[in-house]
Write a protein that holds these residues in place. Structure first.
Motif, mmCIF file in Angstrom:
data_model
loop_
_atom_site.group_PDB
_atom_site.id
_atom_site.type_symbol
_atom_site.label_atom_id
_atom_site.label_comp_id
_atom_site.label_asym_id
_atom_site.label_seq_id
_atom_site.Cartn_x
_atom_site.Cartn_y
_atom_site.Cartn_z
ATOM 1 N N VAL A 106 0.843 -1.198 0.000
ATOM 2 C CA VAL A 106 0.000 0.000 0.000
ATOM 3 C C VAL A 106 0.878 1.247 0.000
ATOM 4 C CG1 VAL A 106 -1.890 1.185 1.160
ATOM 5 C CG2 VAL A 106 -1.652 -1.302 1.404
ATOM 6 N N GLY A 107 0.588 2.172 -0.900
ATOM 7 C CA GLY A 107 1.320 3.436 -0.932
ATOM 8 C C GLY A 107 1.212 4.065 -2.312
ATOM 9 N N GLU A 122 2.953 6.321 -3.556
ATOM 10 C CA GLU A 122 4.264 6.520 -4.194
ATOM 11 C C GLU A 122 4.673 5.294 -5.007
ATOM 12 O OE1 GLU A 122 3.769 5.861 -1.050
ATOM 13 O OE2 GLU A 122 5.364 4.616 -0.201
ATOM 14 N N ASP A 145 -2.863 4.954 -1.666
ATOM 15 C CA ASP A 145 -3.476 5.235 -0.354
ATOM 16 C C ASP A 145 -4.933 5.646 -0.586
ATOM 17 O OD1 ASP A 145 -1.009 4.924 1.175
ATOM 18 O OD2 ASP A 145 -0.359 6.748 0.142
ATOM 19 N N GLY A 177 1.268 2.044 4.894
ATOM 20 C CA GLY A 177 0.016 2.706 5.252
ATOM 21 C C GLY A 177 -0.345 2.572 6.722
ATOM 22 N N ASP A 208 -2.656 7.350 5.706
ATOM 23 C CA ASP A 208 -2.305 5.990 6.113
ATOM 24 C C ASP A 208 -3.585 5.246 6.478
ATOM 25 O OD1 ASP A 208 0.609 6.004 5.901
ATOM 26 O OD2 ASP A 208 0.506 7.556 7.433
HETATM 27 MG MG MG Z 1 2.586 5.225 2.797
#
Ligand code: MG
Ligand code: AMP
Length: 429
Positions: free
Chosen positions: A18-19, A21, A54, A78, A85
């Motif tokens: 998860v993210g 970026e 996210d 996250g 998050d």
């Molecule tokens: Mg993150």
């Protein structure tokens, strides 16, 4: 009366990174590589992995699907204190678990801040929200604790995103909670590395052997991975008996190695530069090289091996014609008559490197790495390689390598190393 419920072992897993970026152009999800290695060693089969931003809605969908398909779902990232998050909240929502604040976590985070003479921001309380029934996994390297949730027969694990926080946490889990749920079977692997053959030649030679293992008990899974200059054969077996698994895999690997003969350079995971280094050291031989198209790659790879100073004398990058003459005594008229990329020039470079640099074995490499410089007689990928040993022993070959510049350079270094290896094994030098 107490009822003892036997819990089925975890057999399959999915990973969700998860993210936001990780969806961009600059950051790669590397956590799943680490996690897949740990799952393999537990004998848990990784079925799929996903990367999600996210995004609450998207994560809920991907997590629900993973949970329906796999026994174990590992989520990374996250778990931080900020609004973006969302992992903890989404997982608890999908599983229908209410939150309670864990005062012990609040105290731990407050102490971390106090050590840095800072006050804990209120945000960080989010990290102390624990879904009912979840086990809290300590994070000595950061503020976000992990969570282990046993849900019906399934397990969901939430791990922090930073690799230096996630890796020790996962290692501890494998030795404790996850290890205990993984069942008695573990996965065992072995490999054989081959050079100088194409993937289809390797396949042709070993397919009759490994196809017998599909239906064996236990079955052995064979994977053939092709890289420039190297074919890797990986054998994998699941078993509850480590000794029997090792013996069976060794026998299988030896059958494959016998079918491929001296094209196999390693059956213990060593790369070619390590194998050649070990052979040189064992025979008390030294080497030197004069490199043109590889630009020093051969010597760079050989000296990546710790302890290589015991057998590497050195090398020169003789890229231009006049330096081939000045550094390793290649006669200018040979270059003029035969062309810089030719067997006589490679031979002269090998023996020049050997004598000028004072080694037992000299290597010469000259070729056309491209994309320009090819001719109809000598197209891009044409490389002449020579190895010179004591007493005038010499081997010289011309190769035509496929691929772009980097691939041609790598395959040239690989072929040169393999000529040194075969010469040592044949007793040529
Ligand atoms: Mg993150
Ligand atoms: P997070 O836990 O989402 O706040 O992530 C914190 C940091 O961990 C990120 O900024 C990344 O540097 C790193 N990180 C998160 N997810 C991954 C991943 N899947 N692979 C590698 N690094 C990651």
């Amino acid at each position: 009366m107490d009822r003892v419920t036997a819990v089925d072992p975890l057999r399959t897993a999915e990973i969700i990174a998860v993210g936001s970026e990780l969806l961009g152009a600059t950051r790669l999800d590397t956590n799943s590589l680490f996690l897949s290695g740990r799952l393999a060693s537990l004998g848990i089969e990784l079925r799929a992995k996903s990367v999600v931003g996210d995004d609450r809605g998207m994560l809920a969908v991907v997590f629900s699907q993973a949970l329906a398909r796999a026994d174990l779902v590992l989520l990374t990232g996250g778990l931080g204190p900020t609004d973006d998050d969302v992992t903890r909240e989404v997982v608890a929502g999908v599983l229908g678990l209410p939150f309670t604040e864990d005062p012990a976590i609040v105290a731990t985070i407050e102490r971390r801040f106090a050590r840095r003479r800072m006050r804990m921001p209120e945000n960080n309380r989010r990290q102390a929200q624990v879904p009912r029934g979840a086990l809290v996994l300590d994070n000595p390297n950061g503020t976000a604790p992990g969570l282990y949730i046993a849900h019906d027969a399934k397990v969901v694990v939430l791990l922090p995103g930073p690799p230096r926080e996630l890796q020790p946490m996962m290692a501890r889990l494998c030795e404790s909670l996850l290890g205990a749920r993984a069942g008695g079977e573990r996965s065992y692997t072995t490999s054989a590395f081959v050079t100088g053959r194409s993937e289809s030649h390797v396949e042709e030679a070993i397919q009759p052997i490994y196809s017998r293992w599909y239906d064996a008990t236990p079955p052995i899974q064979t994977t053939i991975l092709a890289a420039p200059g190297q074919i890797e054969i990986h054998l994998t077996l699941r078993s509850a008996d480590p000794g029997a698994a090792r013996a069976r895999l060794d026998e299988a690997r030896d059958a494959i190695a016998a079918a491929l003969g001296d094209a196999v350079f390693s059956t213990d995971g060593r790369f070619l530069e390590e194998v050649v280094g070990d052979l040189l050291k064992a025979r008390g031989l030294t080497m030197a090289a004069a490199e043109s198209c590889t630009g020093g790659l051969l010597l760079s790879r050989v000296t990546d091996v710790p302890g290589s100073s015991a057998y590497v004398r050195g090398g020169v990058v003789a890229y231009s014609n006049d330096l081939k003459t000045a550094f390793v005594d290649v006669p200018a008229d040979v270059i003029a008559q035969q062309g810089a990329v030719s067997e006589p020039v490679a031979s002269a470079m090998a023996s020049g490197a050997r004598t000028r640099l004072g080694a037992d074995i000299g290597v010469g490499i000259t070729g056309i790495a491209g994309p320009d410089g090819g001719t109809p007689e000598k197209p891009v990928g044409t490389v002449a390689i020579a190895v010179a040993g004591p007493g005038g022993a010499e081997q010289v070959r011309t190769f035509s390598f496929p691929g772009g510049r980097a691939q041609v350079k790598y395959q040239s270094a690989q072929a040169a190393l393999d000529m040194v290896r075969r010469g040592i094994l044949n007793g040529d030098w």
